[in-house]
Design a protein around this motif. Structure first.
Motif, PDB file in Angstrom:
ATOM      1  N   GLU A 230     -35.846  30.034  12.188  1.00 17.88           N
ATOM      2  CA  GLU A 230     -35.947  29.274  10.933  1.00 17.88           C
ATOM      3  C   GLU A 230     -35.184  29.913   9.782  1.00 17.88           C
ATOM      4  OE1 GLU A 230     -40.129  28.786  10.283  1.00 17.88           O
ATOM      5  OE2 GLU A 230     -40.398  27.953  12.295  1.00 17.88           O
ATOM      6  N   GLU A 231     -33.951  30.254  10.049  1.00 19.95           N
ATOM      7  CA  GLU A 231     -33.043  30.790   9.036  1.00 19.95           C
ATOM      8  C   GLU A 231     -33.458  32.136   8.463  1.00 19.95           C
ATOM      9  OE1 GLU A 231     -32.112  27.592   6.213  1.00 19.95           O
ATOM     10  OE2 GLU A 231     -32.237  26.311   8.000  1.00 19.95           O
ATOM     11  N   ALA A 232     -34.466  32.734   9.042  1.00 21.01           N
ATOM     12  CA  ALA A 232     -34.829  34.089   8.617  1.00 21.01           C
ATOM     13  C   ALA A 232     -33.928  35.083   9.355  1.00 21.01           C
ATOM     14  CB  ALA A 232     -36.293  34.376   8.927  1.00 21.01           C
ATOM     15  N   THR A 233     -34.019  36.344   8.924  1.00 12.12           N
ATOM     16  CA  THR A 233     -33.214  37.395   9.547  1.00 12.12           C
ATOM     17  C   THR A 233     -34.131  38.540   9.941  1.00 12.12           C
ATOM     18  OG1 THR A 233     -31.344  36.784   8.150  1.00 12.12           O
ATOM     19  CG2 THR A 233     -31.251  38.961   9.168  1.00 12.12           C
ATOM     20  N   TYR A 234     -33.812  39.162  11.064  1.00 13.88           N
ATOM     21  CA  TYR A 234     -34.523  40.375  11.500  1.00 13.88           C
ATOM     22  C   TYR A 234     -33.735  41.568  10.953  1.00 13.88           C
ATOM     23  CZ  TYR A 234     -35.859  44.112  14.767  1.00 13.88           C
ATOM     24  OH  TYR A 234     -36.254  45.299  15.323  1.00 13.88           O
ATOM     25  N   TRP A 235     -34.338  42.285  10.003  1.00 17.72           N
ATOM     26  CA  TRP A 235     -33.674  43.403   9.332  1.00 17.72           C
ATOM     27  C   TRP A 235     -34.278  44.714   9.805  1.00 17.72           C
ATOM     28  CZ3 TRP A 235     -30.093  41.446   5.849  1.00 17.72           C
ATOM     29  CH2 TRP A 235     -30.324  40.164   5.335  1.00 17.72           C
ATOM     30  N   ARG A 236     -33.436  45.705  10.027  1.00 15.80           N
ATOM     31  CA  ARG A 236     -33.930  47.049  10.368  1.00 15.80           C
ATOM     32  C   ARG A 236     -33.313  48.044   9.394  1.00 15.80           C
ATOM     33  NH1 ARG A 236     -35.633  48.238  15.553  1.00 15.80           N
ATOM     34  NH2 ARG A 236     -34.344  50.098  15.851  1.00 15.80           N
ATOM     35  N   PHE A 237     -34.179  48.732   8.640  1.00 12.98           N
ATOM     36  CA  PHE A 237     -33.704  49.685   7.641  1.00 12.98           C
ATOM     37  C   PHE A 237     -34.021  51.108   8.083  1.00 12.98           C
ATOM     38  CE2 PHE A 237     -34.817  45.800   5.367  1.00 12.98           C
ATOM     39  CZ  PHE A 237     -33.647  45.552   4.674  1.00 12.98           C
ATOM     40  N   ALA A 238     -33.100  52.015   7.804  1.00 17.37           N
ATOM     41  CA  ALA A 238     -33.361  53.423   8.119  1.00 17.37           C
ATOM     42  C   ALA A 238     -32.591  54.309   7.162  1.00 17.37           C
ATOM     43  CB  ALA A 238     -32.957  53.730   9.555  1.00 17.37           C
ATOM     44  N   HIS A 239     -33.035  55.563   7.051  1.00 20.19           N
ATOM     45  CA  HIS A 239     -32.463  56.479   6.057  1.00 20.19           C
ATOM     46  C   HIS A 239     -32.227  57.870   6.614  1.00 20.19           C
ATOM     47  CE1 HIS A 239     -33.786  53.803   2.701  1.00 20.19           C
ATOM     48  NE2 HIS A 239     -34.755  53.521   3.553  1.00 20.19           N
ATOM     49  N   PHE A 240     -31.262  58.512   5.982  1.00 20.00           N
ATOM     50  CA  PHE A 240     -31.147  59.966   6.037  1.00 20.00           C
ATOM     51  C   PHE A 240     -31.482  60.452   4.628  1.00 20.00           C
ATOM     52  CE2 PHE A 240     -28.296  63.261   4.370  1.00 20.00           C
ATOM     53  CZ  PHE A 240     -28.822  64.359   5.028  1.00 20.00           C
ATOM     54  N   GLY A 241     -32.320  61.507   4.526  1.00 23.71           N
ATOM     55  CA  GLY A 241     -32.638  62.106   3.231  1.00 23.71           C
ATOM     56  C   GLY A 241     -32.294  63.588   3.281  1.00 23.71           C
ATOM     57  N   PHE A 242     -31.684  64.100   2.240  1.00 28.50           N
ATOM     58  CA  PHE A 242     -31.303  65.521   2.219  1.00 28.50           C
ATOM     59  C   PHE A 242     -32.510  66.411   2.418  1.00 28.50           C
ATOM     60  CE2 PHE A 242     -27.362  64.092   0.244  1.00 28.50           C
ATOM     61  CZ  PHE A 242     -26.444  65.014   0.729  1.00 28.50           C
ATOM     62  N   PRO A 243     -32.355  67.553   3.101  1.00 35.35           N
ATOM     63  CA  PRO A 243     -31.159  67.951   3.827  1.00 35.35           C
ATOM     64  C   PRO A 243     -31.208  67.581   5.318  1.00 35.35           C
ATOM     65  CG  PRO A 243     -32.644  69.819   3.717  1.00 35.35           C
ATOM     66  CD  PRO A 243     -33.346  68.665   3.045  1.00 35.35           C
ATOM     67  N   PHE A 244     -32.403  67.284   5.875  1.00 40.95           N
ATOM     68  CA  PHE A 244     -32.505  67.046   7.333  1.00 40.95           C
ATOM     69  C   PHE A 244     -33.585  66.031   7.687  1.00 40.95           C
ATOM     70  CE2 PHE A 244     -34.569  71.358   6.568  1.00 40.95           C
ATOM     71  CZ  PHE A 244     -35.799  70.795   6.245  1.00 40.95           C
ATOM     72  N   TRP A 245     -33.917  65.159   6.729  1.00 39.00           N
ATOM     73  CA  TRP A 245     -34.999  64.198   6.978  1.00 39.00           C
ATOM     74  C   TRP A 245     -34.434  62.883   7.477  1.00 39.00           C
ATOM     75  CZ3 TRP A 245     -39.983  65.719   6.587  1.00 39.00           C
ATOM     76  CH2 TRP A 245     -40.238  66.896   5.866  1.00 39.00           C
ATOM     77  N   THR A 246     -35.167  62.247   8.408  1.00 39.79           N
ATOM     78  CA  THR A 246     -34.794  60.900   8.825  1.00 39.79           C
ATOM     79  C   THR A 246     -36.016  59.997   8.756  1.00 39.79           C
ATOM     80  OG1 THR A 246     -35.215  61.388  11.156  1.00 39.79           O
ATOM     81  CG2 THR A 246     -32.936  61.631  10.377  1.00 39.79           C
ATOM     82  N   PHE A 247     -35.724  58.725   8.588  1.00 38.33           N
ATOM     83  CA  PHE A 247     -36.751  57.693   8.491  1.00 38.33           C
ATOM     84  C   PHE A 247     -36.222  56.551   9.345  1.00 38.33           C
ATOM     85  CE2 PHE A 247     -36.508  60.349   4.817  1.00 38.33           C
ATOM     86  CZ  PHE A 247     -37.823  60.677   4.537  1.00 38.33           C
ATOM     87  N   ILE A 248     -36.764  56.429  10.558  1.00 42.81           N
ATOM     88  CA  ILE A 248     -36.179  55.509  11.542  1.00 42.81           C
ATOM     89  C   ILE A 248     -36.830  54.125  11.428  1.00 42.81           C
ATOM     90  CG2 ILE A 248     -35.439  57.347  13.098  1.00 42.81           C
ATOM     91  CD1 ILE A 248     -37.908  56.726  14.828  1.00 42.81           C
ATOM     92  N   PRO A 249     -36.175  53.118  11.985  1.00 40.63           N
ATOM     93  CA  PRO A 249     -36.599  51.734  11.696  1.00 40.63           C
ATOM     94  C   PRO A 249     -37.655  51.157  12.622  1.00 40.63           C
ATOM     95  CG  PRO A 249     -34.540  51.713  12.900  1.00 40.63           C
ATOM     96  CD  PRO A 249     -34.892  53.162  12.698  1.00 40.63           C
ATOM     97  N   GLN A 250     -38.131  51.912  13.630  1.00 41.82           N
ATOM     98  CA  GLN A 250     -39.017  51.321  14.623  1.00 41.82           C
ATOM     99  C   GLN A 250     -40.445  51.233  14.106  1.00 41.82           C
ATOM    100  OE1 GLN A 250     -37.043  50.389  17.082  1.00 41.82           O
ATOM    101  NE2 GLN A 250     -38.673  49.067  17.780  1.00 41.82           N
ATOM    102  N   GLY A 251     -40.852  50.063  13.647  1.00 44.57           N
ATOM    103  CA  GLY A 251     -42.203  49.873  13.135  1.00 44.57           C
ATOM    104  C   GLY A 251     -42.160  48.942  11.931  1.00 44.57           C
TER     105      GLY A 251
END
Ligand code: FES
Ligand SMILES: [Fe+2]
Length: 437
Positions: A230-251
Protein backbone atom coordinates in the motif's frame (compact mmCIF):
# COMPACT_ATOMS: atom_id res chain seq x y z
CA UNK A 1 39.42 2.65 -1.83
CA UNK A 2 41.69 2.24 1.16
CA UNK A 3 45.42 2.05 0.46
CA UNK A 4 47.95 0.22 2.61
CA UNK A 5 49.06 3.35 4.51
CA UNK A 6 45.46 4.33 5.31
CA UNK A 7 44.80 0.74 6.33
CA UNK A 8 47.56 1.00 8.93
CA UNK A 9 46.30 4.37 10.17
CA UNK A 10 42.81 2.93 10.60
CA UNK A 11 43.72 -0.32 12.28
CA UNK A 12 46.64 0.37 14.65
CA UNK A 13 45.55 1.36 18.15
CA UNK A 14 48.67 1.20 20.34
CA UNK A 15 50.08 4.23 22.22
CA UNK A 16 51.15 7.02 19.88
CA UNK A 17 49.26 5.75 16.81
CA UNK A 18 46.81 8.02 15.00
CA UNK A 19 43.75 5.86 15.67
CA UNK A 20 45.02 4.89 19.12
CA UNK A 21 45.11 8.56 20.06
CA UNK A 22 41.58 9.03 18.77
CA UNK A 23 40.33 6.07 20.86
CA UNK A 24 42.07 7.48 23.94
CA UNK A 25 39.80 10.53 23.84
CA UNK A 26 36.80 8.39 24.84
CA UNK A 27 35.50 6.33 27.74
CA UNK A 28 35.93 2.64 26.89
CA UNK A 29 33.69 -0.18 28.19
CA UNK A 30 36.32 -2.71 29.29
CA UNK A 31 34.88 -5.28 31.70
CA UNK A 32 31.65 -6.46 33.20
CA UNK A 33 31.35 -5.17 36.75
CA UNK A 34 30.77 -8.77 37.83
CA UNK A 35 34.21 -9.80 36.54
CA UNK A 36 35.93 -8.13 39.48
CA UNK A 37 35.08 -9.25 43.00
CA UNK A 38 35.96 -7.03 45.99
CA UNK A 39 39.23 -8.34 47.41
CA UNK A 40 39.37 -10.95 44.60
CA UNK A 41 42.07 -11.97 42.15
CA UNK A 42 43.65 -9.28 39.96
CA UNK A 43 43.02 -9.78 36.25
CA UNK A 44 45.12 -9.29 33.13
CA UNK A 45 43.40 -6.76 30.89
CA UNK A 46 44.49 -5.94 27.35
CA UNK A 47 43.17 -2.60 26.13
CA UNK A 48 44.34 -0.55 23.12
CA UNK A 49 47.49 -2.65 22.97
CA UNK A 50 48.40 -1.91 26.61
CA UNK A 51 48.94 -4.65 29.15
CA UNK A 52 47.02 -3.64 32.25
CA UNK A 53 46.04 -5.17 35.55
CA UNK A 54 42.50 -4.71 36.86
CA UNK A 55 41.36 -5.39 40.42
CA UNK A 56 38.68 -4.41 42.89
CA UNK A 57 40.05 -3.56 46.33
CA UNK A 58 38.39 -4.73 49.53
CA UNK A 59 36.42 -1.48 49.74
CA UNK A 60 35.00 -2.08 46.24
CA UNK A 61 37.14 0.48 44.41
CA UNK A 62 38.29 -0.64 40.94
CA UNK A 63 41.88 -0.07 39.86
CA UNK A 64 43.11 -0.35 36.25
CA UNK A 65 46.83 0.24 35.80
CA UNK A 66 49.94 -0.69 33.85
CA UNK A 67 50.66 -4.25 34.95
CA UNK A 68 54.35 -3.43 35.46
CA UNK A 69 55.20 -2.36 38.99
CA UNK A 70 56.83 1.10 39.02
CA UNK A 71 59.65 -0.27 41.21
CA UNK A 72 61.38 -2.80 38.97
CA UNK A 73 58.68 -3.83 36.54
CA UNK A 74 57.43 -7.10 38.01
CA UNK A 75 53.84 -7.83 37.00
CA UNK A 76 51.19 -6.66 39.43
CA UNK A 77 49.03 -9.49 38.08
CA UNK A 78 50.71 -11.61 40.79
CA UNK A 79 49.92 -8.89 43.30
CA UNK A 80 48.18 -9.36 46.64
CA UNK A 81 44.81 -7.67 46.91
CA UNK A 82 45.34 -6.24 50.40
CA UNK A 83 43.72 -3.61 52.61
CA UNK A 84 43.83 -0.31 50.69
CA UNK A 85 45.32 -1.58 47.44
CA UNK A 86 47.42 -4.05 45.51
CA UNK A 87 50.82 -5.12 46.87
CA UNK A 88 53.53 -6.23 44.45
CA UNK A 89 54.81 -9.67 45.42
CA UNK A 90 58.45 -8.78 44.60
CA UNK A 91 59.27 -6.19 47.31
CA UNK A 92 55.85 -5.46 48.73
CA UNK A 93 55.25 -1.97 47.37
CA UNK A 94 51.56 -1.26 47.66
CA UNK A 95 49.42 0.86 45.32
CA UNK A 96 45.94 2.29 45.81
CA UNK A 97 43.33 1.75 43.07
CA UNK A 98 44.01 5.31 41.89
CA UNK A 99 47.74 4.52 41.46
CA UNK A 100 49.26 6.24 44.49
CA UNK A 101 52.06 4.26 46.13
CA UNK A 102 51.09 3.67 49.77
CA UNK A 103 53.97 1.70 51.18
CA UNK A 104 57.58 0.64 50.49
CA UNK A 105 58.02 -1.99 53.18
CA UNK A 106 61.44 -3.12 51.89
CA UNK A 107 62.92 0.28 52.86
CA UNK A 108 63.66 1.67 56.34
CA UNK A 109 61.10 4.39 57.17
CA UNK A 110 63.54 7.29 56.61
CA UNK A 111 64.21 6.11 53.03
CA UNK A 112 60.54 5.70 52.06
CA UNK A 113 59.61 7.90 49.10
CA UNK A 114 56.20 6.37 48.44
CA UNK A 115 54.46 9.77 48.22
CA UNK A 116 56.53 10.49 45.09
CA UNK A 117 55.64 7.30 43.23
CA UNK A 118 52.48 6.50 41.33
CA UNK A 119 51.57 3.50 39.24
CA UNK A 120 50.32 4.44 35.79
CA UNK A 121 46.62 4.13 36.63
CA UNK A 122 43.66 5.12 34.49
CA UNK A 123 40.43 6.75 35.50
CA UNK A 124 37.68 4.20 36.02
CA UNK A 125 33.99 4.30 36.62
CA UNK A 126 31.05 1.89 36.64
CA UNK A 127 27.84 2.33 34.75
CA UNK A 128 25.21 -0.01 33.26
CA UNK A 129 26.90 -3.09 34.73
CA UNK A 130 30.18 -2.21 33.03
CA UNK A 131 33.58 -0.94 34.12
CA UNK A 132 34.63 1.97 31.92
CA UNK A 133 38.20 3.17 31.50
CA UNK A 134 39.50 6.54 30.29
CA UNK A 135 43.01 6.16 28.88
CA UNK A 136 43.51 9.74 27.68
CA UNK A 137 45.71 12.37 29.27
CA UNK A 138 43.15 14.98 30.37
CA UNK A 139 43.45 15.79 34.06
CA UNK A 140 39.67 15.66 34.22
CA UNK A 141 38.05 12.88 32.20
CA UNK A 142 35.45 13.92 29.60
CA UNK A 143 31.74 13.47 30.35
CA UNK A 144 30.08 10.11 29.72
CA UNK A 145 28.59 9.45 26.33
CA UNK A 146 24.81 9.68 26.57
CA UNK A 147 24.29 6.45 24.65
CA UNK A 148 20.75 5.46 25.54
CA UNK A 149 21.34 1.80 26.46
CA UNK A 150 24.28 2.72 28.70
CA UNK A 151 22.10 5.08 30.75
CA UNK A 152 19.85 2.23 31.91
CA UNK A 153 20.47 0.29 35.12
CA UNK A 154 22.04 -3.13 34.79
CA UNK A 155 18.77 -4.85 35.74
CA UNK A 156 17.06 -3.47 32.63
CA UNK A 157 19.61 -4.60 30.06
CA UNK A 158 21.13 -7.82 28.75
CA UNK A 159 24.91 -7.62 28.52
CA UNK A 160 27.04 -9.82 26.29
CA UNK A 161 30.83 -9.85 25.88
CA UNK A 162 32.41 -11.86 23.05
CA UNK A 163 36.04 -11.73 22.06
CA UNK A 164 36.87 -11.65 18.36
CA UNK A 165 40.29 -12.56 17.00
CA UNK A 166 40.77 -9.86 14.43
CA UNK A 167 41.24 -6.14 14.11
CA UNK A 168 38.51 -3.91 15.54
CA UNK A 169 37.67 -2.21 12.25
CA UNK A 170 36.86 -5.28 10.19
CA UNK A 171 34.84 -6.59 13.13
CA UNK A 172 32.89 -3.33 13.36
CA UNK A 173 32.39 -3.17 9.61
CA UNK A 174 30.38 -6.39 9.80
CA UNK A 175 27.72 -4.37 11.60
CA UNK A 176 27.48 -1.68 8.92
CA UNK A 177 27.73 -4.09 5.98
CA UNK A 178 23.99 -4.44 5.70
CA UNK A 179 23.76 -6.38 2.43
CA UNK A 180 25.29 -9.49 3.99
CA UNK A 181 22.19 -10.09 6.12
CA UNK A 182 20.17 -11.54 3.23
CA UNK A 183 22.97 -14.03 2.54
CA UNK A 184 25.12 -14.90 5.56
CA UNK A 185 22.19 -14.90 8.02
CA UNK A 186 18.99 -15.63 6.09
CA UNK A 187 20.32 -16.83 2.74
CA UNK A 188 18.46 -20.13 3.07
CA UNK A 189 15.16 -18.64 4.21
CA UNK A 190 12.53 -18.86 1.44
CA UNK A 191 9.86 -16.17 1.13
CA UNK A 192 7.09 -18.74 1.73
CA UNK A 193 8.61 -19.64 5.13
CA UNK A 194 8.10 -16.12 6.47
CA UNK A 195 4.72 -15.12 7.95
CA UNK A 196 3.09 -11.91 6.74
CA UNK A 197 3.74 -10.03 9.99
CA UNK A 198 7.50 -10.72 9.97
CA UNK A 199 9.50 -8.01 8.28
CA UNK A 200 12.21 -10.45 7.30
CA UNK A 201 9.88 -11.13 4.35
CA UNK A 202 11.06 -7.89 2.75
CA UNK A 203 14.66 -8.95 3.04
CA UNK A 204 14.20 -12.43 1.60
CA UNK A 205 12.04 -11.11 -1.25
CA UNK A 206 14.60 -8.51 -2.24
CA UNK A 207 18.20 -9.15 -1.27
CA UNK A 208 19.62 -6.14 -3.12
CA UNK A 209 17.94 -3.00 -1.75
CA UNK A 210 18.70 0.67 -2.41
CA UNK A 211 20.74 2.64 0.10
CA UNK A 212 21.29 6.15 1.32
CA UNK A 213 24.38 6.97 3.37
CA UNK A 214 25.19 10.21 5.19
CA UNK A 215 27.67 11.76 7.58
CA UNK A 216 26.11 12.69 10.90
CA UNK A 217 27.26 14.73 13.90
CA UNK A 218 27.99 11.49 15.79
CA UNK A 219 29.48 9.48 12.91
CA UNK A 220 27.65 8.05 9.92
CA UNK A 221 24.29 6.48 9.16
CA UNK A 222 22.58 4.57 6.40
CA UNK A 223 19.11 3.70 5.33
CA UNK A 224 18.30 0.67 3.19
CA UNK A 225 14.79 0.65 1.74
CA UNK A 226 12.44 -1.51 -0.22
CA UNK A 227 8.84 -1.04 -1.32
CA UNK A 228 6.21 -2.47 1.08
CA UNK A 229 2.42 -2.85 0.77
CA UNK A 230 0.00 0.00 0.00
CA UNK A 231 2.63 2.49 -1.10
CA UNK A 232 4.47 2.24 2.18
CA UNK A 233 8.20 1.58 2.36
CA UNK A 234 10.23 -0.82 4.49
CA UNK A 235 13.06 1.32 5.93
CA UNK A 236 16.12 0.04 7.78
CA UNK A 237 18.24 2.58 9.65
CA UNK A 238 21.64 1.99 11.21
CA UNK A 239 24.52 4.04 12.59
CA UNK A 240 28.17 4.20 13.34
CA UNK A 241 28.97 6.39 16.37
CA UNK A 242 32.48 7.52 17.32
CA UNK A 243 34.76 5.86 18.07
CA UNK A 244 33.61 2.19 17.82
CA UNK A 245 29.86 2.05 18.45
CA UNK A 246 27.32 0.51 16.10
CA UNK A 247 23.55 0.51 16.11
CA UNK A 248 22.26 -2.16 13.73
CA UNK A 249 18.84 -2.20 12.07
CA UNK A 250 17.50 -5.63 13.09
CA UNK A 251 14.48 -4.93 15.30
CA UNK A 252 11.55 -2.58 15.58
CA UNK A 253 12.71 1.04 15.54
CA UNK A 254 10.44 2.41 18.24
CA UNK A 255 11.76 0.08 20.96
CA UNK A 256 15.26 -0.82 19.73
CA UNK A 257 17.33 0.60 22.56
CA UNK A 258 20.69 -1.05 22.33
CA UNK A 259 24.33 -0.37 21.62
CA UNK A 260 27.25 -2.41 20.37
CA UNK A 261 30.89 -1.55 21.02
CA UNK A 262 33.90 -3.01 19.19
CA UNK A 263 36.60 -2.27 21.74
CA UNK A 264 40.14 -2.87 20.50
CA UNK A 265 42.14 -5.05 22.90
CA UNK A 266 45.14 -4.78 20.59
CA UNK A 267 45.56 -4.63 16.82
CA UNK A 268 44.41 -8.22 16.34
CA UNK A 269 41.88 -8.83 19.12
CA UNK A 270 38.61 -7.05 19.78
CA UNK A 271 36.12 -7.24 22.64
CA UNK A 272 32.54 -7.01 21.42
CA UNK A 273 30.29 -5.49 24.07
CA UNK A 274 26.54 -5.60 23.53
CA UNK A 275 23.91 -3.88 25.64
CA UNK A 276 20.27 -4.59 24.83
CA UNK A 277 17.30 -3.09 26.66
CA UNK A 278 15.06 -5.91 27.87
CA UNK A 279 12.06 -4.07 26.42
CA UNK A 280 13.45 -4.13 22.88
CA UNK A 281 11.41 -6.15 20.38
CA UNK A 282 12.70 -9.62 19.53
CA UNK A 283 13.23 -11.21 16.13
CA UNK A 284 10.01 -12.95 15.16
CA UNK A 285 9.92 -16.63 14.27
CA UNK A 286 9.15 -18.18 10.90
CA UNK A 287 5.80 -19.57 9.73
CA UNK A 288 6.33 -22.96 11.38
CA UNK A 289 6.90 -21.17 14.70
CA UNK A 290 10.57 -22.07 14.69
CA UNK A 291 13.44 -19.58 14.76
CA UNK A 292 15.49 -19.01 11.61
CA UNK A 293 17.65 -22.14 11.20
CA UNK A 294 21.06 -21.47 12.68
CA UNK A 295 19.78 -18.58 14.80
CA UNK A 296 20.25 -20.47 18.08
CA UNK A 297 19.65 -18.31 21.13
CA UNK A 298 22.69 -18.93 23.31
CA UNK A 299 26.40 -18.75 22.82
CA UNK A 300 28.73 -21.20 24.55
CA UNK A 301 32.05 -20.00 25.90
CA UNK A 302 35.33 -21.67 26.72
CA UNK A 303 36.21 -21.22 30.39
CA UNK A 304 37.87 -17.84 30.97
CA UNK A 305 41.59 -18.03 31.71
CA UNK A 306 44.01 -15.49 33.16
CA UNK A 307 45.75 -15.03 29.79
CA UNK A 308 45.89 -11.59 28.13
CA UNK A 309 43.38 -12.95 25.62
CA UNK A 310 41.66 -15.40 27.93
CA UNK A 311 38.25 -13.77 28.37
CA UNK A 312 34.94 -14.46 26.61
CA UNK A 313 36.16 -16.81 23.89
CA UNK A 314 33.39 -18.77 22.12
CA UNK A 315 33.54 -22.54 21.88
CA UNK A 316 32.99 -22.21 18.13
CA UNK A 317 36.23 -20.82 16.78
CA UNK A 318 38.72 -20.93 13.91
CA UNK A 319 40.41 -24.05 15.30
CA UNK A 320 37.18 -26.09 14.88
CA UNK A 321 35.89 -24.23 11.78
CA UNK A 322 33.16 -22.73 13.97
CA UNK A 323 31.58 -26.22 14.01
CA UNK A 324 30.36 -25.72 10.46
CA UNK A 325 27.65 -28.21 9.45
CA UNK A 326 28.32 -28.92 5.77
CA UNK A 327 25.17 -31.05 5.47
CA UNK A 328 22.99 -28.17 6.68
CA UNK A 329 24.80 -25.96 4.17
CA UNK A 330 24.27 -28.47 1.32
CA UNK A 331 20.60 -28.97 2.22
CA UNK A 332 20.29 -25.17 2.10
CA UNK A 333 18.94 -25.18 5.62
CA UNK A 334 21.61 -22.90 7.13
CA UNK A 335 23.16 -20.82 4.36
CA UNK A 336 26.62 -20.69 5.96
CA UNK A 337 26.33 -24.02 7.78
CA UNK A 338 27.38 -22.15 10.93
CA UNK A 339 25.01 -21.84 13.88
CA UNK A 340 24.35 -18.65 15.82
CA UNK A 341 24.14 -15.33 14.02
CA UNK A 342 26.98 -13.72 15.95
CA UNK A 343 29.25 -16.67 15.14
CA UNK A 344 28.42 -16.41 11.44
CA UNK A 345 29.71 -12.82 11.55
CA UNK A 346 32.66 -13.90 13.68
CA UNK A 347 33.67 -16.64 11.21
CA UNK A 348 33.66 -14.39 8.16
CA UNK A 349 35.45 -11.43 9.74
CA UNK A 350 38.09 -13.61 11.45
CA UNK A 351 38.58 -15.51 8.18
CA UNK A 352 39.86 -12.27 6.60
CA UNK A 353 43.00 -12.66 8.73
CA UNK A 354 44.09 -10.78 11.87
CA UNK A 355 44.11 -7.50 9.90
CA UNK A 356 42.42 -7.61 6.50
CA UNK A 357 44.59 -6.56 3.56
CA UNK A 358 42.66 -3.54 2.31
CA UNK A 359 44.55 -3.51 -1.00
CA UNK A 360 42.82 -6.78 -1.99
CA UNK A 361 39.31 -5.34 -1.67
CA UNK A 362 36.93 -4.45 -4.51
CA UNK A 363 34.41 -2.30 -2.69
CA UNK A 364 30.99 -2.02 -4.35
CA UNK A 365 28.22 0.58 -4.14
CA UNK A 366 26.70 -1.65 -1.42
CA UNK A 367 29.80 -0.81 0.68
CA UNK A 368 29.29 2.96 0.71
CA UNK A 369 28.63 2.95 4.45
CA UNK A 370 31.97 1.23 5.05
CA UNK A 371 33.85 3.65 2.79
CA UNK A 372 32.25 6.69 4.34
CA UNK A 373 32.82 5.47 7.89
CA UNK A 374 36.51 4.81 7.20
CA UNK A 375 36.86 8.31 5.75
CA UNK A 376 35.05 9.88 8.70
CA UNK A 377 37.36 8.03 11.14
CA UNK A 378 40.51 8.92 9.22
CA UNK A 379 39.62 12.60 8.90
CA UNK A 380 38.74 12.86 12.59
CA UNK A 381 41.93 11.06 13.68
CA UNK A 382 44.08 13.27 11.44
CA UNK A 383 42.31 16.46 12.57
CA UNK A 384 43.09 15.48 16.16
CA UNK A 385 46.73 14.82 15.26
CA UNK A 386 47.24 17.91 13.09
CA UNK A 387 44.97 20.56 14.61
CA UNK A 388 44.16 19.12 18.01
CA UNK A 389 40.48 19.00 17.01
CA UNK A 390 38.51 17.09 19.66
CA UNK A 391 36.59 14.31 17.86
CA UNK A 392 32.76 14.03 17.88
CA UNK A 393 30.96 13.05 21.05
CA UNK A 394 33.84 13.64 23.50
CA UNK A 395 32.76 17.08 24.73
CA UNK A 396 29.22 16.91 23.35
CA UNK A 397 28.02 13.55 24.70
CA UNK A 398 24.31 14.23 24.16
CA UNK A 399 24.87 13.85 20.41
CA UNK A 400 24.35 10.13 20.93
CA UNK A 401 20.78 10.68 22.13
CA UNK A 402 19.81 11.43 18.53
CA UNK A 403 20.73 7.90 17.48
CA UNK A 404 18.11 5.21 16.99
CA UNK A 405 18.32 2.28 14.61
CA UNK A 406 15.83 -0.31 13.46
CA UNK A 407 13.10 -1.13 10.98
CA UNK A 408 9.93 0.77 10.13
CA UNK A 409 7.16 0.31 7.56
CA UNK A 410 5.64 3.72 6.87
CA UNK A 411 4.74 6.04 4.06
CA UNK A 412 7.25 8.83 3.75
CA UNK A 413 8.54 10.82 0.83
CA UNK A 414 12.17 10.47 1.80
CA UNK A 415 14.35 8.61 4.25
CA UNK A 416 15.18 11.65 6.39
CA UNK A 417 11.48 12.25 7.02
CA UNK A 418 10.98 8.57 7.82
CA UNK A 419 13.84 8.83 10.35
CA UNK A 420 12.76 12.08 11.99
CA UNK A 421 9.21 10.81 12.31
CA UNK A 422 10.51 7.58 13.87
CA UNK A 423 12.58 9.53 16.40
CA UNK A 424 9.54 11.57 17.45
CA UNK A 425 7.57 8.38 18.12
CA UNK A 426 10.40 6.39 19.69
CA UNK A 427 9.89 4.83 23.12
CA UNK A 428 12.44 6.34 25.54
CA UNK A 429 12.98 4.02 28.52
CA UNK A 430 15.56 6.38 30.00
CA UNK A 431 13.12 9.28 29.87
CA UNK A 432 10.31 7.12 31.17
CA UNK A 433 12.41 5.90 34.03
CA UNK A 434 13.46 9.41 35.01
CA UNK A 435 9.81 10.47 34.89
CA UNK A 436 8.82 7.57 37.15
CA UNK A 437 11.38 8.47 39.82
S1 FES B 1 59.12 -4.77 41.52
FE1 FES B 1 57.33 -4.40 42.57
S2 FES B 1 57.93 -3.97 44.57
FE2 FES B 1 59.79 -4.28 43.52
FE1 LIG C 1 25.88 -10.04 10.43
Amino acid sequence: MTNAAEGRELTQVGPGTVMGNLMRQYWLPALRSSELVAGGDPMRLMLLGERLVAFRDKAGQVGVMDHRCPHRGASLFFGRNEEGGIACVYHGWKFAAGGQCLAMPNLPPQQDFSQKVRARAYKVTERAGLIWVYMGDRAEAPPFPAIEATLLPEAEINILFVQRECNWLQALEGDIDTSHFGFLHVGSVKPEQVPADNWIKYQVNNRAPDYQVADTDWGTMYCAYRPAEEEATYWRFAHFGFPFWTFIPQGEFSRLVFARAWVPMDDTHTMFVSLVWKGAARTRSLADGKPIPGATPTLEFLPNTTDWHGRWRPRQNAANDYLIDRDAQRRDEIYSGISYIHMQDQAVTESMGPIVDHTLEHLAPSDQMITRTRRRLLLAARALRDQGTVPPGVDDPTLYLRIRSGERVVKATNWQDAYDDGIRQAVRPVGERLAAE
